[in-house]
Design an enzyme around this catalytic site. Structure first.
Site, PDB file in Angstrom:
ATOM      1  N   LEU A  18       0.835  -1.215   0.000  1.00 57.68           N
ATOM      2  CA  LEU A  18       0.000   0.000   0.000  1.00 57.68           C
ATOM      3  C   LEU A  18       0.866   1.261   0.000  1.00 57.68           C
ATOM      4  O   LEU A  18       0.344   2.373  -0.101  1.00 57.68           O
ATOM      5  CB  LEU A  18      -0.894   0.020   1.250  1.00 57.68           C
ATOM      6  N   LYS A  73      14.825  -5.510   6.400  1.00 63.68           N
ATOM      7  CA  LYS A  73      14.883  -4.578   7.529  1.00 63.68           C
ATOM      8  C   LYS A  73      16.153  -4.769   8.357  1.00 63.68           C
ATOM      9  O   LYS A  73      16.641  -3.828   8.966  1.00 63.68           O
ATOM     10  CB  LYS A  73      13.651  -4.751   8.430  1.00 63.68           C
ATOM     11  N   ASN A  94      13.373   0.698   8.813  1.00 67.03           N
ATOM     12  CA  ASN A  94      12.288   0.710   7.815  1.00 67.03           C
ATOM     13  C   ASN A  94      12.318   1.980   6.961  1.00 67.03           C
ATOM     14  O   ASN A  94      11.524   2.136   6.056  1.00 67.03           O
ATOM     15  CB  ASN A  94      10.896   0.551   8.477  1.00 67.03           C
ATOM     16  N   ASP A 109       8.470   2.514  12.630  1.00 66.36           N
ATOM     17  CA  ASP A 109       7.417   1.568  13.043  1.00 66.36           C
ATOM     18  C   ASP A 109       7.029   1.790  14.510  1.00 66.36           C
ATOM     19  O   ASP A 109       5.846   1.718  14.865  1.00 66.36           O
ATOM     20  CB  ASP A 109       7.895   0.113  12.889  1.00 66.36           C
ATOM     21  N   GLY A 134       8.411 -11.721  16.555  1.00 63.95           N
ATOM     22  CA  GLY A 134       9.193 -11.591  15.324  1.00 63.95           C
ATOM     23  C   GLY A 134       9.645 -10.155  15.100  1.00 63.95           C
ATOM     24  O   GLY A 134       9.818  -9.384  16.052  1.00 63.95           O
ATOM     25  N   ASP A 159      12.217 -20.080  21.096  1.00 67.15           N
ATOM     26  CA  ASP A 159      13.558 -19.540  20.770  1.00 67.15           C
ATOM     27  C   ASP A 159      13.444 -18.102  20.266  1.00 67.15           C
ATOM     28  O   ASP A 159      14.302 -17.257  20.529  1.00 67.15           O
ATOM     29  CB  ASP A 159      14.242 -20.382  19.680  1.00 67.15           C
ATOM     30  N   LEU A 230      -1.952  -5.950  14.723  1.00 68.10           N
ATOM     31  CA  LEU A 230      -1.117  -5.352  13.674  1.00 68.10           C
ATOM     32  C   LEU A 230      -1.568  -5.735  12.271  1.00 68.10           C
ATOM     33  O   LEU A 230      -1.236  -5.071  11.299  1.00 68.10           O
ATOM     34  CB  LEU A 230       0.360  -5.763  13.853  1.00 68.10           C
ATOM     35  N   TYR A 232      -3.885  -5.906   9.126  1.00 71.10           N
ATOM     36  CA  TYR A 232      -4.942  -5.032   8.593  1.00 71.10           C
ATOM     37  C   TYR A 232      -5.602  -5.613   7.345  1.00 71.10           C
ATOM     38  O   TYR A 232      -6.510  -5.010   6.778  1.00 71.10           O
ATOM     39  CB  TYR A 232      -4.391  -3.625   8.287  1.00 71.10           C
TER      40      TYR A 232
HETATM   41  P1  NAP Z   1       7.516 -12.609  11.756  1.00 73.82           P
HETATM   42  O1  NAP Z   1       8.857 -11.947  11.830  1.00 73.82           O
HETATM   43  O2  NAP Z   1       7.306 -13.808  10.912  1.00 73.82           O
HETATM   44  O3  NAP Z   1       7.106 -12.939  13.279  1.00 73.82           O
HETATM   45  C1  NAP Z   1       5.894 -13.519  13.645  1.00 73.82           C
HETATM   46  C2  NAP Z   1       6.126 -14.384  14.880  1.00 73.82           C
HETATM   47  O4  NAP Z   1       4.842 -14.804  15.356  1.00 73.82           O
HETATM   48  C3  NAP Z   1       6.956 -15.624  14.589  1.00 73.82           C
HETATM   49  O5  NAP Z   1       7.917 -15.786  15.600  1.00 73.82           O
HETATM   50  C4  NAP Z   1       5.913 -16.734  14.628  1.00 73.82           C
HETATM   51  O6  NAP Z   1       6.424 -17.983  15.057  1.00 73.82           O
HETATM   52  C5  NAP Z   1       4.933 -16.219  15.646  1.00 73.82           C
HETATM   53  N1  NAP Z   1       3.617 -16.810  15.525  1.00 73.82           N
HETATM   54  C6  NAP Z   1       2.964 -17.200  14.398  1.00 73.82           C
HETATM   55  N2  NAP Z   1       1.729 -17.630  14.705  1.00 73.82           N
HETATM   56  C7  NAP Z   1       1.601 -17.553  16.046  1.00 73.82           C
HETATM   57  C8  NAP Z   1       0.566 -17.865  16.967  1.00 73.82           C
HETATM   58  N3  NAP Z   1      -0.589 -18.383  16.541  1.00 73.82           N
HETATM   59  N4  NAP Z   1       0.774 -17.637  18.294  1.00 73.82           N
HETATM   60  C9  NAP Z   1       1.958 -17.142  18.732  1.00 73.82           C
HETATM   61  N5  NAP Z   1       2.990 -16.826  17.896  1.00 73.82           N
HETATM   62  C10 NAP Z   1       2.814 -17.016  16.582  1.00 73.82           C
HETATM   63  O7  NAP Z   1       6.416 -11.551  11.264  1.00 73.82           O
HETATM   64  P2  NAP Z   1       6.435  -9.962  11.467  1.00 73.82           P
HETATM   65  O8  NAP Z   1       7.203  -9.324  10.383  1.00 73.82           O
HETATM   66  O9  NAP Z   1       6.827  -9.685  12.871  1.00 73.82           O
HETATM   67  O10 NAP Z   1       4.908  -9.606  11.210  1.00 73.82           O
HETATM   68  C11 NAP Z   1       3.889 -10.046  12.082  1.00 73.82           C
HETATM   69  C12 NAP Z   1       2.543  -9.491  11.628  1.00 73.82           C
HETATM   70  O11 NAP Z   1       2.524  -8.070  11.781  1.00 73.82           O
HETATM   71  C13 NAP Z   1       2.242  -9.752  10.149  1.00 73.82           C
HETATM   72  O12 NAP Z   1       0.889 -10.061  10.011  1.00 73.82           O
HETATM   73  C14 NAP Z   1       2.536  -8.433   9.489  1.00 73.82           C
HETATM   74  O13 NAP Z   1       1.785  -8.209   8.309  1.00 73.82           O
HETATM   75  C15 NAP Z   1       2.118  -7.454  10.574  1.00 73.82           C
HETATM   76  N6  NAP Z   1       2.788  -6.151  10.480  1.00 73.82           N
HETATM   77  C16 NAP Z   1       2.008  -5.037  10.446  1.00 73.82           C
HETATM   78  C17 NAP Z   1       2.622  -3.802  10.398  1.00 73.82           C
HETATM   79  C18 NAP Z   1       1.755  -2.559  10.371  1.00 73.82           C
HETATM   80  O14 NAP Z   1       2.269  -1.473  10.073  1.00 73.82           O
HETATM   81  N7  NAP Z   1       0.496  -2.674  10.668  1.00 73.82           N
HETATM   82  C19 NAP Z   1       4.017  -3.681  10.378  1.00 73.82           C
HETATM   83  C20 NAP Z   1       4.779  -4.856  10.420  1.00 73.82           C
HETATM   84  C21 NAP Z   1       4.161  -6.095  10.470  1.00 73.82           C
HETATM   85  P3  NAP Z   1       6.931 -19.030  13.937  1.00 73.82           P
HETATM   86  O15 NAP Z   1       8.123 -18.403  13.299  1.00 73.82           O
HETATM   87  O16 NAP Z   1       7.229 -20.253  14.715  1.00 73.82           O
HETATM   88  O17 NAP Z   1       5.769 -19.176  12.971  1.00 73.82           O
END
Ligand code: NAP
Length: 294
Positions: A18, A73, A94, A109, A134, A159, A230, A232
């Site tokens: 977006l 990032k 970012n 962020d 994450g 971890d 987070l 959307y």
């Molecule tokens: P990421 O680096 O992949 O981290 C996500 C973490 O959540 C991983 O450690 C994952 O574990 C864990 N996880 C997955 N499903 C889970 C569950 N059901 N319960 C507990 N932990 C769980 O992803 P990210 O970059 O941080 O992004 C996370 C979310 O935020 C995404 O949906 C992204 O689109 C959103 N986001 C939004 C914005 C915004 O501006 N609104 C900005 C950044 C990110 P595993 O690795 O074991 O799966």
């Protein structure tokens, strides 16, 4: 000030970003001539030559501002000339700012999250439960710790949670206020009774994982808390729908996305764009994102 602003986004994949809509709205409102291009650069090591070339173009002044998203990032951390304190503490960039031939790595962020979460009717006791450890969670943790919050944090992957904890233990933030809990219904239930804010920083619920929720079955959402998701897309995840049904004030991550974009734009041009104008442009081009949290 350049005659034409060349801005853009580095990441991969970028198909549904977006950011062009947000930044073109800001350019138009500021009365600036410019463009916002997508630079799809694959993960390293494959993307290394393209990443270095794009950063060099920015150092030479061909590009005036770049955003950085997954998977770069962290890859850009060693490639910039300077990091702002927030980018250093979060361990992710970012936003790249050009200053006299130097590249400064910044992170919008965290302030973007804070600006948007503050729209919720939060009670005074600053204790939060964070789901996910994450990349996005790092910005949330930095934002909340720097505002004096206590955080219970959990992740499917222990971890990942302990690595986030170790990272903040070495930063200049109150890491004693960060507690890792196990991803079990019992621990989540116990922590949730103490919190006024639940933050989802997992991809659970995000398209195409729309049937997933990070909240354990059989655990009631705490009345008196607010939810910030987070995700959307979709505008309302399963978690957000359940929280709404339980009467919790909720917000999805579109506001954070807009805030971080607006803060990046301001760091490049000095112009502070209108959030409502950005919002109008986003929902005009993506009507399904107009959810009930705004
Ligand atoms: P990421 O680096 O992949 O981290 C996500 C973490 O959540 C991983 O450690 C994952 O574990 C864990 N996880 C997955 N499903 C889970 C569950 N059901 N319960 C507990 N932990 C769980 O992803 P990210 O970059 O941080 O992004 C996370 C979310 O935020 C995404 O949906 C992204 O689109 C959103 N986001 C939004 C914005 C915004 O501006 N609104 C900005 C950044 C990110 P595993 O690795 O074991 O799966």
């Amino acid at each position: 000030m350049p005659n034409t602003w060349h801005l853009g986004l580095i990441g991969h994949p970028l198909g549904h970003s977006l950011s062009p809509v947000l930044h073109q709205a800001a350019l138009a409102e500021a009365g600036l001539v410019g463009d916002y291009a997508l630079f799809p650069i694959p993960p390293l090591p494959e993307g290394q030559p393209a990443l270095l070339e794009t950063l060099q173009r920015m150092r030479q002044g061909e590009l005036q501002g770049l955003n950085v998203t997954i998977p770069h990032k962290q890859s850009v951390l060693p490639l910039v000339d300077e990091l702002t304190p927030s980018a250093k503490a979060i361990g992710a960039v970012n936003t790249l700012i050009h200053h006299s031939g130097r590249l400064i790595g910044h992170n919008t962020d965290a302030p973007g999250f804070l600006a948007d979460v503050s729209q919720l009717p939060l009670r005074k006791s600053k204790t939060a439960l964070l789901l996910g450890a994450g990349g996005a969670a790092r910005a949330v943790v930095y934002a909340l710790l720097s505002q004096g919050w206590k955080i219970f944090m959990t992740d499917l992957n222990p971890d990942q949670a302990s690595s986030l904890y170790q990272h903040f233990a070495t930063q200049e933030v109150e890491s004693a206020n960060l507690t890792v809990i196990a991803d079990t219904p019992q621990e989540i239930h116990q922590a949730s009774s103490q919190v006024i804010l639940i933050v989802n920083a997992t991809p659970a619920g995000m398209h195409p994982l729309v049937n997933e929720t990070p909240w354990p079955e059989g655990v009631a959402l705490p009345s008196g808390a607010c939810l910030y998701d987070l995700v959307y897309n979709p505008a309302e995840t399963r978690l957000l729908q359940s929280a709404k049904a339980a009467g919790l004030p909720c917000r999805n991550g579109l506001g954070m996305l807009m805030e971080q974009a607006a803060l990046s734009f301001e760091s490049w041009t000095g112009f502070n764009p209108s959030r409502s104008r950005m919002w109008d442009e986003v929902v005009k081009t993506n009507p399904s994102l107009a959810g009930g949290t705004r």
